[in-house]
Design an enzyme around this catalytic site. Structure first.
Site, PDB file in Angstrom:
ATOM      1  N   LYS A 171     -75.326 -17.095  -7.502  1.00 35.12           N
ATOM      2  CA  LYS A 171     -73.954 -15.983  -6.529  1.00 35.12           C
ATOM      3  C   LYS A 171     -73.836 -15.079  -7.900  1.00 35.12           C
ATOM      4  O   LYS A 171     -73.499 -15.971  -9.215  1.00 35.12           O
ATOM      5  CB  LYS A 171     -72.870 -16.806  -6.299  1.00 35.12           C
ATOM      6  CG  LYS A 171     -71.586 -15.738  -5.846  1.00 35.12           C
ATOM      7  CD  LYS A 171     -70.638 -17.025  -5.133  1.00 35.12           C
ATOM      8  CE  LYS A 171     -69.125 -16.435  -6.052  1.00 35.12           C
ATOM      9  NZ  LYS A 171     -68.225 -17.651  -4.915  1.00 35.12           N
ATOM     10  N   GLU A 191     -78.152 -26.130 -15.379  1.00 40.25           N
ATOM     11  CA  GLU A 191     -77.205 -25.696 -14.668  1.00 40.25           C
ATOM     12  C   GLU A 191     -78.383 -25.653 -13.107  1.00 40.25           C
ATOM     13  O   GLU A 191     -77.359 -26.937 -11.379  1.00 40.25           O
ATOM     14  CB  GLU A 191     -76.645 -24.438 -13.896  1.00 40.25           C
ATOM     15  CG  GLU A 191     -75.582 -23.884 -14.670  1.00 40.25           C
ATOM     16  CD  GLU A 191     -74.023 -24.945 -14.811  1.00 40.25           C
ATOM     17  OE1 GLU A 191     -73.999 -26.100 -13.147  1.00 40.25           O
ATOM     18  OE2 GLU A 191     -73.475 -25.069 -15.458  1.00 40.25           O
ATOM     19  N   ARG A 247     -60.585 -12.949  -3.694  1.00 40.49           N
ATOM     20  CA  ARG A 247     -59.312 -13.318  -4.174  1.00 40.49           C
ATOM     21  C   ARG A 247     -57.895 -12.987  -2.965  1.00 40.49           C
ATOM     22  O   ARG A 247     -56.906 -13.750  -3.305  1.00 40.49           O
ATOM     23  CB  ARG A 247     -59.404 -13.196  -5.954  1.00 40.49           C
ATOM     24  CG  ARG A 247     -60.619 -13.997  -6.140  1.00 40.49           C
ATOM     25  CD  ARG A 247     -60.173 -14.177  -7.283  1.00 40.49           C
ATOM     26  NE  ARG A 247     -61.420 -14.928  -7.751  1.00 40.49           N
ATOM     27  CZ  ARG A 247     -61.943 -14.845  -9.403  1.00 40.49           C
ATOM     28  NH1 ARG A 247     -61.497 -14.137 -10.534  1.00 40.49           N
ATOM     29  NH2 ARG A 247     -63.268 -15.260  -9.565  1.00 40.49           N
ATOM     30  N   TYR A 282     -71.342 -10.389   4.205  1.00 43.44           N
ATOM     31  CA  TYR A 282     -70.254  -9.790   5.322  1.00 43.44           C
ATOM     32  C   TYR A 282     -70.996  -9.083   5.762  1.00 43.44           C
ATOM     33  O   TYR A 282     -70.260  -8.439   7.502  1.00 43.44           O
ATOM     34  CB  TYR A 282     -68.691  -9.846   4.387  1.00 43.44           C
ATOM     35  CG  TYR A 282     -68.045 -10.230   3.630  1.00 43.44           C
ATOM     36  CD1 TYR A 282     -67.474 -11.594   3.730  1.00 43.44           C
ATOM     37  CD2 TYR A 282     -68.604 -10.499   1.899  1.00 43.44           C
ATOM     38  CE1 TYR A 282     -67.160 -12.631   2.981  1.00 43.44           C
ATOM     39  CE2 TYR A 282     -68.285 -11.762   1.474  1.00 43.44           C
ATOM     40  CZ  TYR A 282     -66.882 -12.557   1.563  1.00 43.44           C
ATOM     41  OH  TYR A 282     -66.840 -13.071   0.678  1.00 43.44           O
ATOM     42  N   SER A 301     -68.065 -10.137  -2.548  1.00 37.56           N
ATOM     43  CA  SER A 301     -67.065  -9.221  -1.372  1.00 37.56           C
ATOM     44  C   SER A 301     -67.525  -7.756  -2.514  1.00 37.56           C
ATOM     45  O   SER A 301     -67.045  -6.855  -1.493  1.00 37.56           O
ATOM     46  CB  SER A 301     -65.530 -10.139  -1.954  1.00 37.56           C
ATOM     47  OG  SER A 301     -64.971 -10.252  -3.254  1.00 37.56           O
ATOM     48  N   ARG A 330     -61.964 -17.814 -15.041  1.00 29.51           N
ATOM     49  CA  ARG A 330     -62.686 -19.189 -14.426  1.00 29.51           C
ATOM     50  C   ARG A 330     -63.667 -18.206 -15.754  1.00 29.51           C
ATOM     51  O   ARG A 330     -64.432 -19.751 -15.343  1.00 29.51           O
ATOM     52  CB  ARG A 330     -63.196 -18.740 -13.390  1.00 29.51           C
ATOM     53  CG  ARG A 330     -62.519 -18.742 -12.051  1.00 29.51           C
ATOM     54  CD  ARG A 330     -62.296 -19.237 -10.835  1.00 29.51           C
ATOM     55  NE  ARG A 330     -61.944 -18.296  -9.719  1.00 29.51           N
ATOM     56  CZ  ARG A 330     -60.477 -18.479  -9.429  1.00 29.51           C
ATOM     57  NH1 ARG A 330     -59.504 -19.651  -9.744  1.00 29.51           N
ATOM     58  NH2 ARG A 330     -60.729 -18.337  -8.283  1.00 29.51           N
ATOM     59  N   LYS A 374     -73.411 -20.242 -10.605  1.00 29.18           N
ATOM     60  CA  LYS A 374     -71.961 -19.269 -10.132  1.00 29.18           C
ATOM     61  C   LYS A 374     -71.808 -18.455 -11.595  1.00 29.18           C
ATOM     62  O   LYS A 374     -71.021 -19.032 -12.395  1.00 29.18           O
ATOM     63  CB  LYS A 374     -71.606 -19.903  -9.220  1.00 29.18           C
ATOM     64  CG  LYS A 374     -69.935 -18.847  -9.478  1.00 29.18           C
ATOM     65  CD  LYS A 374     -68.915 -19.952  -7.409  1.00 29.18           C
ATOM     66  CE  LYS A 374     -67.941 -19.166  -7.669  1.00 29.18           C
ATOM     67  NZ  LYS A 374     -67.153 -19.933  -7.097  1.00 29.18           N
ATOM     68  N   CYS A 381     -64.134 -25.925  -3.037  1.00 25.32           N
ATOM     69  CA  CYS A 381     -63.423 -25.761  -3.861  1.00 25.32           C
ATOM     70  C   CYS A 381     -62.346 -26.152  -3.695  1.00 25.32           C
ATOM     71  O   CYS A 381     -61.389 -26.219  -2.659  1.00 25.32           O
ATOM     72  CB  CYS A 381     -63.373 -24.304  -4.137  1.00 25.32           C
ATOM     73  SG  CYS A 381     -63.404 -23.974  -5.891  1.00 25.32           S
ATOM     74  N   CYS A 406     -59.319 -23.336  -5.007  1.00 24.80           N
ATOM     75  CA  CYS A 406     -58.745 -22.556  -5.511  1.00 24.80           C
ATOM     76  C   CYS A 406     -57.826 -21.933  -4.481  1.00 24.80           C
ATOM     77  O   CYS A 406     -56.845 -21.253  -5.143  1.00 24.80           O
ATOM     78  CB  CYS A 406     -59.489 -21.513  -6.227  1.00 24.80           C
ATOM     79  SG  CYS A 406     -61.152 -20.053  -5.253  1.00 24.80           S
ATOM     80  N   CYS A 444     -59.568 -23.645  -9.565  1.00 21.97           N
ATOM     81  CA  CYS A 444     -60.925 -24.448  -9.356  1.00 21.97           C
ATOM     82  C   CYS A 444     -60.487 -26.090  -8.808  1.00 21.97           C
ATOM     83  O   CYS A 444     -60.717 -26.415  -8.627  1.00 21.97           O
ATOM     84  CB  CYS A 444     -62.665 -23.460  -9.283  1.00 21.97           C
ATOM     85  SG  CYS A 444     -62.289 -22.215  -8.694  1.00 21.97           S
TER      86      CYS A 444
HETATM   87  C1  PBG Z   1     -64.422 -20.908  -4.427  1.00 23.29           C
HETATM   88  C2  PBG Z   1     -65.367 -19.192  -4.811  1.00 23.29           C
HETATM   89  C3  PBG Z   1     -64.838 -18.297  -4.391  1.00 23.29           C
HETATM   90  C4  PBG Z   1     -65.914 -17.440  -3.259  1.00 23.29           C
HETATM   91  C5  PBG Z   1     -66.786 -18.165  -3.038  1.00 23.29           C
HETATM   92  N1  PBG Z   1     -66.267 -18.821  -3.261  1.00 23.29           N
HETATM   93  C6  PBG Z   1     -64.136 -17.167  -5.364  1.00 23.29           C
HETATM   94  C7  PBG Z   1     -64.203 -17.629  -7.073  1.00 23.29           C
HETATM   95  O1  PBG Z   1     -64.832 -18.265  -7.709  1.00 23.29           O
HETATM   96  O2  PBG Z   1     -63.042 -16.619  -7.753  1.00 23.29           O
HETATM   97  C8  PBG Z   1     -66.241 -15.266  -4.171  1.00 23.29           C
HETATM   98  C9  PBG Z   1     -66.612 -14.905  -2.648  1.00 23.29           C
HETATM   99  C10 PBG Z   1     -66.695 -13.379  -2.312  1.00 23.29           C
HETATM  100  O3  PBG Z   1     -66.357 -12.621  -3.294  1.00 23.29           O
HETATM  101  O4  PBG Z   1     -66.960 -13.402  -1.391  1.00 23.29           O
HETATM  102  N2  PBG Z   1     -64.306 -19.949  -5.373  1.00 23.29           N
END
Ligand code: PBG
Length: 339
Positions: free
Chosen positions: A250, A235, A207, A315, A276, A219, A197, A122, A124, A132
């Site tokens: 996700k 998708e 982030r 995690y 996260s 986004r 996603k 990615c 970003c 991104c």
């Molecule tokens: C990159 C990406 C993100 C996450 C995984 N790859 C962040 C986003 O899309 O803002 C999030 C993973 C997480 O929150 O643990 N695009």
């Protein structure tokens, strides 16, 4: 009449752990868990992430310490995220062959040859605006971004990635990456597509960790609307048609219904990302004594697995793997008492 109480008593099979353990439908296995790792520039770094207690950002020289702990617990794969020294409008650090992720791949391959190395593809983390893809004004441009993502994926493959995982949500990126990998002789490197996603509030702590909060806007023009379930299947179809070898949903817990549908709708391995914010929520409540961390972690991971994920990015991978390995040895599960 058959089928009725008192002949039917579902509690019979719940009476003891002895019985529960033989009728259990879903079991976590350490090899199903994928540990996310953040890699930062510099040396000797193990920086704590404030909004993710227990998660650190590692410099290349130390990243194997964390990976080795997980490996020893039974985890067999990691996914790498890079935080570069410098960011620019098009994220050029993403495909520099000496970039942080590329160096971490080489280091991990040397130190832990049997660990499967996945990379997040990615822009970003690498762009100074935190989006991104590349911008035209305040628009995130789809087609010009594809070429950059393809370069990044090829650079990761060259540095030793076993699997590349595009998370940008541009249209057509799986196909663009597949073609570029094949042209560069990496036809055996699989693509794990973040196919489904959602534009989610649960990415906040990530982030912070990746320093990738968009400098303006959000986004929502590329990540999916959480209100949509059928669109997830669209998708999915698209990414499979473009050659995705594995697919991901996700965030995980808010989207178990979608995960179950994706599992039914395709015949490739399905992954889910406990992101996260899901991690931070459990940690925060546990810190206050409001929930039991281990119990809730195992319950959420089991539910994600039950809903259809063969692979779970989390995690909590290391600690959950230790418990899963232990549980499968059954050492602790012989408790004859009714409970
Ligand atoms: C990159 C990406 C993100 C996450 C995984 N790859 C962040 C986003 O899309 O803002 C999030 C993973 C997480 O929150 O643990 N695009």
């Amino acid at each position: 009449m058959p089928g009725e109480f008192p002949m039917v008593r579902p509690r019979r099979l719940r009476a003891t752990e002895r019985l529960r353990s033989i009728v259990r439908e879903t079991r976590l296995h350490p090899a199903s868990l994928v540990l996310p790792l953040f890699v930062v520039p510099g040396r000797g770094q193990a920086q704590e992430v404030a909004s993710m207690p227990g998660v650190r950002r590692w410099s290349v020289d130390r990243v194997s310490e964390e990976a080795a702990r997980a490996y020893e617990a039974g985890v067999r794969s990691v996914i790498l995220f890079g935080i570069p020294e410098t960011k620019d409008a098009s994220g050029t650090e993403a495909w520099r062959d000496e970039g942080v992720v590329q160096q971490a791949l080489e280091r991990l391959r040397a130190d832990l040859p049997d660990l499967t190395l996945i990379t997040d593809v990615c822009l970003c983390e690498y762009t100074d605006h935190g989006h991104c893809g590349v911008l035209s004004g305040e628009e995130v441009e789809n087609d010009p971004t594809l070429e950059l993502l393809a370069r990044e994926a090829v650079s990761h493959a060259r540095a030793g990635a076993d699997i590349v995982a595009p998370s940008d949500m541009m249209d057509g990126r799986v196909g663009a990456i597949r073609r570029a990998l094949d042209e560069a002789g990496h036809e055996r490197v699989p693509i794990l597509s973040y196919a489904v996603k959602y534009a989610s509030g649960f990415y906040g702590p990530f982030r912070d960790a990746a320093e990738s909060t968009p400098s303006f806007g959000d986004r929502k023009s590329y990540q999916m609307d959480p209100a949509n379930g059928r669109e997830a299947l669209r998708e999915l179809e698209q990414d499979l048609a473009e050659g995705a070898d594995l697919v991901m949903v996700k965030p995980a817990l808010p989207n178990l219904d979608v995960l179950a549908r994706v599992r039914e709708a395709c015949h490739v391995p399905v992954a889910a990302y406990q992101v996260s914010g899901e991690y931070a929520m459990i940690k925060a409540a546990a810190e206050r004594g409001w929930i039991e961390e281990e119990r809730v972690v195992d319950e959420t991971l089991t539910a994600i697995h039950r809903a259809g994920a063969g692979l779970i990015l989390t995690y909590f991978a290391e600690s959950a793997a230790r418990r899963a390995a232990w549980g499968s040895l059954a050492a602790r599960s012989v408790d004859p008492e009714v409970s």
